[in-house]
Design a protein around this motif. Sequence first.
Motif, PDB file in Angstrom:
ATOM      1  N   TYR A 178     -82.910  45.009  -3.834  1.00  0.00           N
ATOM      2  CA  TYR A 178     -84.171  45.612  -4.266  1.00  0.00           C
ATOM      3  C   TYR A 178     -84.458  46.867  -3.441  1.00  0.00           C
ATOM      4  O   TYR A 178     -85.319  46.880  -2.551  1.00  0.00           O
ATOM      5  CB  TYR A 178     -85.300  44.583  -4.154  1.00  0.00           C
ATOM      6  CG  TYR A 178     -84.925  43.256  -4.774  1.00  0.00           C
ATOM      7  CD1 TYR A 178     -84.825  43.110  -6.157  1.00  0.00           C
ATOM      8  CD2 TYR A 178     -84.623  42.155  -3.968  1.00  0.00           C
ATOM      9  CE1 TYR A 178     -84.448  41.902  -6.722  1.00  0.00           C
ATOM     10  CE2 TYR A 178     -84.253  40.944  -4.528  1.00  0.00           C
ATOM     11  CZ  TYR A 178     -84.166  40.821  -5.903  1.00  0.00           C
ATOM     12  OH  TYR A 178     -83.789  39.625  -6.456  1.00  0.00           O
ATOM     13  N   VAL A 179     -83.728  47.928  -3.770  1.00  0.00           N
ATOM     14  CA  VAL A 179     -83.782  49.153  -2.965  1.00  0.00           C
ATOM     15  C   VAL A 179     -84.242  50.354  -3.797  1.00  0.00           C
ATOM     16  O   VAL A 179     -84.099  51.497  -3.365  1.00  0.00           O
ATOM     17  CB  VAL A 179     -82.410  49.449  -2.332  1.00  0.00           C
ATOM     18  CG1 VAL A 179     -82.056  48.404  -1.288  1.00  0.00           C
ATOM     19  CG2 VAL A 179     -81.304  49.542  -3.389  1.00  0.00           C
TER      20      VAL A 179
ATOM     21  N   GLN B 123     -91.782  43.281 -11.063  1.00  0.00           N
ATOM     22  CA  GLN B 123     -92.266  43.042  -9.709  1.00  0.00           C
ATOM     23  C   GLN B 123     -91.582  43.973  -8.703  1.00  0.00           C
ATOM     24  O   GLN B 123     -90.423  44.339  -8.874  1.00  0.00           O
ATOM     25  CB  GLN B 123     -91.986  41.589  -9.286  1.00  0.00           C
ATOM     26  CG  GLN B 123     -92.578  40.526 -10.168  1.00  0.00           C
ATOM     27  CD  GLN B 123     -94.094  40.471 -10.099  1.00  0.00           C
ATOM     28  OE1 GLN B 123     -94.704  40.850  -9.100  1.00  0.00           O
ATOM     29  NE2 GLN B 123     -94.716  40.002 -11.181  1.00  0.00           N
ATOM     30  N   GLY B 124     -92.307  44.311  -7.655  1.00  0.00           N
ATOM     31  CA  GLY B 124     -91.735  44.918  -6.460  1.00  0.00           C
ATOM     32  C   GLY B 124     -90.803  46.088  -6.690  1.00  0.00           C
ATOM     33  O   GLY B 124     -90.965  46.892  -7.608  1.00  0.00           O
ATOM     34  N   ALA B 125     -89.789  46.178  -5.817  1.00  0.00           N
ATOM     35  CA  ALA B 125     -88.834  47.283  -5.868  1.00  0.00           C
ATOM     36  C   ALA B 125     -87.721  46.992  -6.868  1.00  0.00           C
ATOM     37  O   ALA B 125     -87.267  45.855  -7.005  1.00  0.00           O
ATOM     38  CB  ALA B 125     -88.242  47.527  -4.479  1.00  0.00           C
TER      39      ALA B 125
ATOM     40  N   THR C 150     -85.254  36.491   0.421  1.00  0.00           N
ATOM     41  CA  THR C 150     -84.872  37.725  -0.252  1.00  0.00           C
ATOM     42  C   THR C 150     -85.858  38.101  -1.345  1.00  0.00           C
ATOM     43  O   THR C 150     -86.229  39.271  -1.487  1.00  0.00           O
ATOM     44  CB  THR C 150     -83.462  37.592  -0.863  1.00  0.00           C
ATOM     45  OG1 THR C 150     -82.534  37.249   0.172  1.00  0.00           O
ATOM     46  CG2 THR C 150     -83.017  38.901  -1.498  1.00  0.00           C
ATOM     47  N   ASN C 151     -86.293  37.129  -2.142  1.00  0.00           N
ATOM     48  CA  ASN C 151     -87.251  37.396  -3.215  1.00  0.00           C
ATOM     49  C   ASN C 151     -88.206  36.206  -3.325  1.00  0.00           C
ATOM     50  O   ASN C 151     -88.058  35.334  -4.181  1.00  0.00           O
ATOM     51  CB  ASN C 151     -86.523  37.621  -4.547  1.00  0.00           C
ATOM     52  CG  ASN C 151     -87.409  38.263  -5.599  1.00  0.00           C
ATOM     53  OD1 ASN C 151     -88.625  38.064  -5.617  1.00  0.00           O
ATOM     54  ND2 ASN C 151     -86.806  39.031  -6.492  1.00  0.00           N
ATOM     55  N   PRO C 152     -89.211  36.160  -2.438  1.00  0.00           N
ATOM     56  CA  PRO C 152     -90.087  34.972  -2.378  1.00  0.00           C
ATOM     57  C   PRO C 152     -90.847  34.700  -3.665  1.00  0.00           C
ATOM     58  O   PRO C 152     -91.029  33.548  -4.055  1.00  0.00           O
ATOM     59  CB  PRO C 152     -91.031  35.285  -1.217  1.00  0.00           C
ATOM     60  CG  PRO C 152     -90.920  36.755  -0.978  1.00  0.00           C
ATOM     61  CD  PRO C 152     -89.538  37.132  -1.389  1.00  0.00           C
ATOM     62  N   ARG C 153     -91.306  35.751  -4.348  1.00  0.00           N
ATOM     63  CA  ARG C 153     -92.094  35.527  -5.567  1.00  0.00           C
ATOM     64  C   ARG C 153     -91.227  34.944  -6.678  1.00  0.00           C
ATOM     65  O   ARG C 153     -91.632  34.002  -7.375  1.00  0.00           O
ATOM     66  CB  ARG C 153     -92.755  36.826  -6.027  1.00  0.00           C
ATOM     67  CG  ARG C 153     -93.436  36.729  -7.371  1.00  0.00           C
ATOM     68  CD  ARG C 153     -94.466  37.819  -7.582  1.00  0.00           C
ATOM     69  NE  ARG C 153     -95.698  37.515  -6.853  1.00  0.00           N
ATOM     70  CZ  ARG C 153     -96.813  38.243  -6.938  1.00  0.00           C
ATOM     71  NH1 ARG C 153     -96.835  39.328  -7.686  1.00  0.00           N
ATOM     72  NH2 ARG C 153     -97.893  37.902  -6.280  1.00  0.00           N
ATOM     73  N   TYR C 154     -90.028  35.468  -6.853  1.00  0.00           N
ATOM     74  CA  TYR C 154     -89.120  34.970  -7.896  1.00  0.00           C
ATOM     75  C   TYR C 154     -88.680  33.546  -7.582  1.00  0.00           C
ATOM     76  O   TYR C 154     -88.626  32.679  -8.468  1.00  0.00           O
ATOM     77  CB  TYR C 154     -87.925  35.910  -7.990  1.00  0.00           C
ATOM     78  CG  TYR C 154     -87.037  35.720  -9.187  1.00  0.00           C
ATOM     79  CD1 TYR C 154     -87.556  35.448 -10.443  1.00  0.00           C
ATOM     80  CD2 TYR C 154     -85.646  35.860  -9.072  1.00  0.00           C
ATOM     81  CE1 TYR C 154     -86.735  35.295 -11.554  1.00  0.00           C
ATOM     82  CE2 TYR C 154     -84.819  35.710 -10.172  1.00  0.00           C
ATOM     83  CZ  TYR C 154     -85.369  35.425 -11.404  1.00  0.00           C
ATOM     84  OH  TYR C 154     -84.544  35.283 -12.491  1.00  0.00           O
ATOM     85  N   HIS C 155     -88.395  33.293  -6.321  1.00  0.00           N
ATOM     86  CA  HIS C 155     -88.008  31.950  -5.873  1.00  0.00           C
ATOM     87  C   HIS C 155     -89.130  30.953  -6.164  1.00  0.00           C
ATOM     88  O   HIS C 155     -88.900  29.859  -6.704  1.00  0.00           O
ATOM     89  CB  HIS C 155     -87.680  31.995  -4.372  1.00  0.00           C
ATOM     90  CG  HIS C 155     -87.191  30.708  -3.806  1.00  0.00           C
ATOM     91  ND1 HIS C 155     -88.041  29.696  -3.399  1.00  0.00           N
ATOM     92  CD2 HIS C 155     -85.933  30.251  -3.570  1.00  0.00           C
ATOM     93  CE1 HIS C 155     -87.331  28.688  -2.931  1.00  0.00           C
ATOM     94  NE2 HIS C 155     -86.051  28.984  -3.030  1.00  0.00           N
ATOM     95  N   LYS C 156     -90.360  31.347  -5.845  1.00  0.00           N
ATOM     96  CA  LYS C 156     -91.498  30.446  -6.074  1.00  0.00           C
ATOM     97  C   LYS C 156     -91.699  30.179  -7.556  1.00  0.00           C
ATOM     98  O   LYS C 156     -92.026  29.051  -7.963  1.00  0.00           O
ATOM     99  CB  LYS C 156     -92.769  31.041  -5.472  1.00  0.00           C
ATOM    100  CG  LYS C 156     -93.971  30.109  -5.598  1.00  0.00           C
ATOM    101  CD  LYS C 156     -95.225  30.694  -4.959  1.00  0.00           C
ATOM    102  CE  LYS C 156     -96.398  29.734  -5.123  1.00  0.00           C
ATOM    103  NZ  LYS C 156     -97.655  30.274  -4.550  1.00  0.00           N
ATOM    104  N   LEU C 157     -91.513  31.199  -8.383  1.00  0.00           N
ATOM    105  CA  LEU C 157     -91.651  31.014  -9.832  1.00  0.00           C
ATOM    106  C   LEU C 157     -90.714  29.918 -10.326  1.00  0.00           C
ATOM    107  O   LEU C 157     -91.132  29.036 -11.107  1.00  0.00           O
ATOM    108  CB  LEU C 157     -91.347  32.333 -10.541  1.00  0.00           C
ATOM    109  CG  LEU C 157     -91.178  32.259 -12.066  1.00  0.00           C
ATOM    110  CD1 LEU C 157     -92.444  31.785 -12.739  1.00  0.00           C
ATOM    111  CD2 LEU C 157     -90.733  33.602 -12.617  1.00  0.00           C
ATOM    112  N   MET C 158     -89.466  29.961  -9.886  1.00  0.00           N
ATOM    113  CA  MET C 158     -88.509  28.943 -10.324  1.00  0.00           C
ATOM    114  C   MET C 158     -88.885  27.559  -9.814  1.00  0.00           C
ATOM    115  O   MET C 158     -88.748  26.557 -10.532  1.00  0.00           O
ATOM    116  CB  MET C 158     -87.102  29.331  -9.883  1.00  0.00           C
ATOM    117  CG  MET C 158     -86.541  30.511 -10.657  1.00  0.00           C
ATOM    118  SD  MET C 158     -84.871  30.969 -10.146  1.00  0.00           S
ATOM    119  CE  MET C 158     -85.229  31.978  -8.729  1.00  0.00           C
TER     120      MET C 158
END
Length: 569
Positions: free
Chosen positions: A368-369, A413-415, A509-517
């Motif tokens: 995510y850069v 989301q995000g970058a 690395t991607n807390p929001r995506y991880h939490k969604l799952m």
Amino acid sequence: MYSYSQSMNIIGINYFYHDSTACIVVDGKLVTAIEEERLTRQKHTDEFPVQAIERCMKIAGLEDKDIDAVAVSIKPSMHWQKKAAYALGIGKGIKPFLGHEVGTSRYRQDQFWSWYLSCWPRGSKQPPIHWVSHHLAHIAGSFYVSPYEEAALLSIDGSGEWATSFVGYGKGTQVEQYNESYFPNSFGSFYEAATEFCGFRPNYDEGKTMGLAPFGDPEVFKDKVSEIISIGEDGSITVDTSMFNFQYWRRPYCNRKFYETFGAPRRHGEEFQKHHEDVAAAFQHVLEESALKICRDLKKKTGAKHLVIAGGVSLNSVMNGRIVRESGFEDLYVMPAAGDNGTAIGAAFYVWNGIHGKERSFVHMNPYVGTSYTDEEYQAIIKECKLNAEYHEHIEEVTAGLLAEGHIVGWYQGAMEIGPRALGNRSILADPSKPDMKDKINADVKHREAYRPFAPSVPVEHAKDYFDIEVEAPFMLKVCDVFPDKRDCVPAITHVDGSARVQTVREETNPRYHKLMMELGKITGVPVVLNTSFNVMGEPIVESPMDAIRCFFSTGLDKLVIGNYLIGK
């Protein structure tokens, strides 16, 4: 925005080949990398990445005067004698050679110098230009940002400065080349020809050929295809070009002998015939077997535990999965932008680690850069478009509930990610447990071929519950089997052969995506999402919130989530 004006700032550029890209590396750290296509909306563009450079400079908080070096992933003078001798040797290749190699080279060089001199006019303090050969940018750059102190190295693609492969070994900041092959002895061109035969666009749609292959029987044409390509003990590639035209820089890539051997080609838009599927299967199988031979020999020669692989062919995730399982290496690293886009990053790191000899300190495990936007910018765009948006503090829980209800969601989301795969920040998401979801998304959202599979994302801690994979796959570049007893749980991401191109996601690395799952798992019992790129066929992945909104309202998406905002129709 960052400020690095007191540091060593390197611009990395890929502009000579397709997938033009720019990046900024500061003191050995990748600050940002952006593909030009995301900004111009021209997929796989090969135009000079003016907008990507400007955006990277803005993100890094740099001005022209702050740049200390320019790293370019091409060495234009390299192998010119080999090129000219080849063109003369094939006789009828002089005119297309002049157009393809000489004309293109001049045009690209004019683009570069126009940009460079506009930034640093003659008489000003001009940063040095480092011309890094194409395959060195591919593989050395990938090795320098890999998690391995030492590794066997393999780069394979169509061609770059006439070379089509790089076989070698890396340790620390040292890279040793064992062998390279030259055009037309090319894995990439070999597979591009099959892609064209199947009715797809060569050097563009190879992923479609890979997805088609499981529908065919490789045994039908395997022996005939095996005669086309051979691998030497030193890793050299030899292609019998008697069935092709690509060696003359001409289309169609396949000639009459090819059609006499394998049957009539498919025209774009026509139904697939069995022999098209069988050709895709055979070419895929022979590619895998040929790559495996190189990798097994590299394992014996180097004794290394790990492999770094790069180049356009390394995007063949089915091949990568077999290499992980069958080559003898414990794991392999493929950077998220393993094609020509990643050579911008590779060139910059080659300057830092290879030329300047700086110790390696950066590992490229976070894709995510790219660009990101603020809540204030989200609010302004929502207001401008007069959208009815709801703000939710716990957007992951809300989105999980929508997915469980059967909604298809655009997730922004995000970058932005770098590379061809959407990895959870510019994604279209759905519940993979619903059997009709694949057909629904292909038809109503992506507007693409019905046979094409979708990939799953899964929290890394749950990956082995569903997928037969012993390593992590953070960039969706390793195909594995779905466990037979789990295929009914995730039918929408299980391909016809029982496989899946999995993405494993770490919370850090991607807390929001991880939490969604994880939230989806609480509702359905299956913490896996169907993840496909946020775009429609033929367009790049969305870059801006406005791109996302346009895609949302022009497709069959049910909901759009931008940051914490939920938007409906």
